[in-house]
Design a protein around this motif. Structure first.
Motif, short mmCIF file in Angstrom:
data_model
loop_
_atom_site.label_atom_id
_atom_site.label_comp_id
_atom_site.label_asym_id
_atom_site.label_seq_id
_atom_site.Cartn_x
_atom_site.Cartn_y
_atom_site.Cartn_z
N PRO A 1 4.53 -2.79 15.05
CA PRO A 1 4.74 -2.83 13.55
C PRO A 1 5.85 -1.81 13.21
O PRO A 1 5.79 -0.49 13.84
CB PRO A 1 3.44 -2.44 13.14
N LYS A 2 6.82 -1.97 12.23
CA LYS A 2 7.63 -1.26 11.76
C LYS A 2 7.26 0.01 10.85
O LYS A 2 7.74 0.95 10.83
CB LYS A 2 8.65 -2.01 11.24
N ARG A 3 5.92 -0.56 10.14
CA ARG A 3 5.44 0.52 9.52
C ARG A 3 3.80 0.90 9.76
O ARG A 3 3.35 -0.19 10.12
CB ARG A 3 5.35 0.04 7.84
N ARG A 4 3.12 1.92 9.18
CA ARG A 4 1.74 2.18 9.35
C ARG A 4 1.03 1.27 8.51
O ARG A 4 1.26 1.16 7.33
CB ARG A 4 1.57 3.67 9.10
N MET A 5 0.02 0.59 9.00
CA MET A 5 -0.77 -0.14 8.48
C MET A 5 -2.01 0.79 8.06
O MET A 5 -2.51 1.58 8.71
CB MET A 5 -1.44 -1.31 9.23
N THR B 1 -6.37 -2.56 8.29
CA THR B 1 -6.60 -2.71 9.75
C THR B 1 -7.93 -3.31 9.82
O THR B 1 -8.32 -4.23 10.71
CB THR B 1 -6.48 -1.29 10.63
N ARG B 2 -9.01 -2.38 9.30
CA ARG B 2 -10.41 -2.90 9.55
C ARG B 2 -10.65 -4.44 8.91
O ARG B 2 -11.36 -5.11 9.41
CB ARG B 2 -11.38 -1.86 8.89
N HIS B 3 -9.80 -4.62 7.79
CA HIS B 3 -10.17 -5.84 7.24
C HIS B 3 -9.59 -7.27 8.24
O HIS B 3 -10.33 -8.27 8.34
CB HIS B 3 -9.51 -6.11 5.88
#
Length: 59
Positions: free
Chosen positions: A4-8, A13-15
């Motif tokens: 991924p290019k950006r931090r989630m 993430t948990r969803h």
């Protein structure tokens, strides 16, 4: 591998991870040497060819 290019966010993430559910494998009856066995549908051919040991039915 895709990265991924950006931090989630932690919430996203948990969803996303919560959407994955494990299911029991679908068992189908097969007959080998005159005995019936219940095996996962995707392993039927392997059991019929003798590539996998047949499951123990004395439970």
């Amino acid at each position: 591998m895709a990265v991924p290019k950006r931090r989630m966010s932690r919430s996203n993430t948990r969803h996303r991870r919560a959407q994955w559910k494990a299911r029991a494998p679908q068992l189908v009856p097969i007959v080998v040497d005159g005995r019936a066995y219940l095996v996962p549908i995707h392993l039927v051919r392997a059991y019929e060819r003798g590539l996998l040991p047949l499951p123990d039915t004395s439970a």
